[in-house]
Design a protein around this motif. Structure first.
Motif, mmCIF file in Angstrom:
data_model
loop_
_atom_site.group_PDB
_atom_site.id
_atom_site.type_symbol
_atom_site.label_atom_id
_atom_site.label_comp_id
_atom_site.label_asym_id
_atom_site.label_seq_id
_atom_site.Cartn_x
_atom_site.Cartn_y
_atom_site.Cartn_z
ATOM 1 N N LYS A 168 4.091 5.871 3.613
ATOM 2 C CA LYS A 168 5.315 6.666 3.505
ATOM 3 C C LYS A 168 6.530 5.880 3.989
ATOM 4 O O LYS A 168 7.642 6.085 3.505
ATOM 5 C CB LYS A 168 5.168 7.952 4.308
ATOM 6 C CG LYS A 168 4.166 8.944 3.712
ATOM 7 C CD LYS A 168 4.118 10.229 4.527
ATOM 8 C CE LYS A 168 3.149 11.237 3.906
ATOM 9 N NZ LYS A 168 3.069 12.494 4.696
ATOM 10 N N THR A 169 6.314 5.011 4.954
ATOM 11 C CA THR A 169 7.438 4.267 5.554
ATOM 12 C C THR A 169 7.543 2.841 5.013
ATOM 13 O O THR A 169 8.224 2.003 5.609
ATOM 14 C CB THR A 169 7.269 4.208 7.084
ATOM 15 O OG1 THR A 169 6.010 3.588 7.394
ATOM 16 C CG2 THR A 169 7.303 5.599 7.691
ATOM 17 N N ARG A 170 6.891 2.541 3.881
ATOM 18 C CA ARG A 170 6.842 1.153 3.432
ATOM 19 C C ARG A 170 8.218 0.593 3.097
ATOM 20 O O ARG A 170 8.508 -0.573 3.394
ATOM 21 C CB ARG A 170 5.891 1.006 2.250
ATOM 22 C CG ARG A 170 6.293 1.752 0.992
ATOM 23 C CD ARG A 170 5.265 1.532 -0.104
ATOM 24 N NE ARG A 170 5.663 2.242 -1.336
ATOM 25 C CZ ARG A 170 4.966 2.172 -2.465
ATOM 26 N NH1 ARG A 170 3.868 1.459 -2.523
ATOM 27 N NH2 ARG A 170 5.386 2.836 -3.533
ATOM 28 N N ASN A 171 9.092 1.394 2.491
ATOM 29 C CA ASN A 171 10.432 0.898 2.153
ATOM 30 C C ASN A 171 11.236 0.593 3.413
ATOM 31 O O ASN A 171 11.963 -0.401 3.485
ATOM 32 C CB ASN A 171 11.171 1.913 1.286
ATOM 33 C CG ASN A 171 10.591 2.008 -0.114
ATOM 34 O OD1 ASN A 171 10.028 1.034 -0.620
ATOM 35 N ND2 ASN A 171 10.702 3.174 -0.733
ATOM 36 N N PHE A 172 11.096 1.464 4.413
ATOM 37 C CA PHE A 172 11.773 1.250 5.686
ATOM 38 C C PHE A 172 11.243 -0.013 6.365
ATOM 39 O O PHE A 172 12.019 -0.844 6.861
ATOM 40 C CB PHE A 172 11.571 2.462 6.594
ATOM 41 C CG PHE A 172 12.087 2.267 7.991
ATOM 42 C CD1 PHE A 172 13.450 2.285 8.247
ATOM 43 C CD2 PHE A 172 11.212 2.053 9.050
ATOM 44 C CE1 PHE A 172 13.933 2.092 9.537
ATOM 45 C CE2 PHE A 172 11.686 1.870 10.337
ATOM 46 C CZ PHE A 172 13.047 1.885 10.579
ATOM 47 N N LEU A 173 9.915 -0.184 6.369
ATOM 48 C CA LEU A 173 9.308 -1.357 7.000
ATOM 49 C C LEU A 173 9.677 -2.642 6.258
ATOM 50 O O LEU A 173 9.896 -3.686 6.881
ATOM 51 C CB LEU A 173 7.791 -1.195 7.051
ATOM 52 C CG LEU A 173 7.276 -0.100 7.995
ATOM 53 C CD1 LEU A 173 5.773 0.090 7.844
ATOM 54 C CD2 LEU A 173 7.623 -0.433 9.451
ATOM 55 N N MET A 198 0.842 -1.202 0.000
ATOM 56 C CA MET A 198 0.000 0.000 0.000
ATOM 57 C C MET A 198 0.877 1.252 0.000
ATOM 58 O O MET A 198 2.087 1.186 0.202
ATOM 59 C CB MET A 198 -0.918 -0.003 1.228
ATOM 60 C CG MET A 198 -1.889 -1.161 1.274
ATOM 61 S SD MET A 198 -2.891 -1.145 2.781
ATOM 62 C CE MET A 198 -3.875 -2.626 2.548
ATOM 63 N N ARG A 199 0.243 2.366 -0.214
ATOM 64 C CA ARG A 199 0.985 3.627 -0.324
ATOM 65 C C ARG A 199 1.288 4.215 1.052
ATOM 66 O O ARG A 199 0.739 5.233 1.470
ATOM 67 C CB ARG A 199 0.187 4.636 -1.157
ATOM 68 C CG ARG A 199 0.002 4.198 -2.613
ATOM 69 C CD ARG A 199 -0.792 5.217 -3.393
ATOM 70 N NE ARG A 199 -0.955 4.810 -4.789
ATOM 71 C CZ ARG A 199 -1.652 5.488 -5.690
ATOM 72 N NH1 ARG A 199 -2.272 6.620 -5.329
ATOM 73 N NH2 ARG A 199 -1.761 5.050 -6.930
#
Length: 290
Positions: free
Chosen positions: A97-102, A94-95
């Motif tokens: 903001k922290t998805r890459n970090f997670l 999903m969109r």
């Protein structure tokens, strides 16, 4: 000339096939032979003993417990890694903001060695460790357990640690599968009035079958071949409560019962083959029909 061109691909494959045959196929065949012998450290001669090693496996309670634990570990980890892997992949697709970090956070444990994981979890899972203290701190002291010393739950504890470590790897495969699904399917489903659950069951899961197939095979074979997690966390204890096929094989070789250990390895190979190949065929057919 045409024949030479048609053989070109085989010329490239043969070196790899030779190495594979030399270091895998040949040792496997030799091991199959020795599994039907009385090969031991304390004997100078090796004699053919037929099915005696396999009869010993199916008559010894410890060896049967090891097989049972191996199957339990495989089932629990296959379900845990794949269900949680899909859930994490959907959430982190999903969109946010922290998805890459997670994504990096969840994937990171899968690149660590089992030794590092054991150093982290062994003190945490002791009776006075962090896990039980956390339950007591939030008023759930009744959930405190002797995670690594209770024979009834120790194999499930090891499975949970394995799930924690590797679920990020399964998540990454599912994420790759999700990102290959066109958004147009979801847009059409929304226009038709389909909700999130219907879109997931009718679009996401069918189109995710190739990734599911890969992950099921990886987790199933990895679960049946479990060794490192058990050996490092409990060594097969308490007593023999968490023994699996891998640790029994190591113990058999350590005691000099090489024929018995080889027979157990052969049996594990047959179990993996008999379970994984039918599952692979079934999943491949599902991919085609979907």
């Amino acid at each position: 000339m045409k024949r030479a061109k048609s053989m070109y691909g085989y010329y490239l494959v043969w070196p790899a096939l030779f190495i594979y045959s030399l270091f895998f196929v040949l040792p496997a065949l030799i091991g199959l032979y020795y599994s039907f012998t009385d090969w031991r450290l304390d004997r100078d001669t090796i004699s053919f003993n037929g099915w005696d090693n396999f009869k010993t496996i199916f008559s010894d309670e410890t060896l049967l417990l090891a097989m049972k634990n191996t199957l339990i570990f495989a089932v629990v980890t296959v379900l845990g890694k794949n269900i949680l892997g899909i859930a994490l992949a959907v959430a982190l697709n999903m969109r946010l903001k922290t998805r890459n970090f997670l994504r990096a956070i969840f994937y990171a444990p899968s690149i660590l060695s089992v030794l590092v994981i054991s150093i982290i979890f062994t003190p945490m899972l002791r009776s006075e460790g962090m896990v039980n203290r956390m339950f007591e701190a939030i008023g759930l002291g009744s959930l405190s357990q002797a995670w690594l010393t209770d024979p009834a739950i120790v194999i499930f504890t090891i499975a949970a640690v394995s799930i924690w470590q590797h679920v990020g790897f399964q998540m990454a495969i599912y994420l790759a599968g999700l990102q290959s699904i066109s958004k147009e399917y979801y847009e059409a489903a929304t226009i038709d009035g389909a909700g999130a659950w219907k879109s997931f069951t009718n679009i996401t899961l069918p189109l995710l079958l190739p990734a599911i197939n890969i992950n099921l095979m990886l987790t199933l074979i990895g679960g049946l071949k479990v060794f490192s997690e058990v050996y490092v966390l409990t060594g097969g204890g308490p007593g023999n409560a968490s023994q699996v096929v891998g640790t029994i094989v190591l113990r058999s070789f350590g005691e000099g019962s090489w024929g018995l250990g080889t027979a157990f390895n052969t049996l594990l190979f047959l179990i993996v083959t008999l379970i994984s190949i039918p599952l692979l065929i079934f999943m491949r057919r599902k991919e085609v029909t979907e």
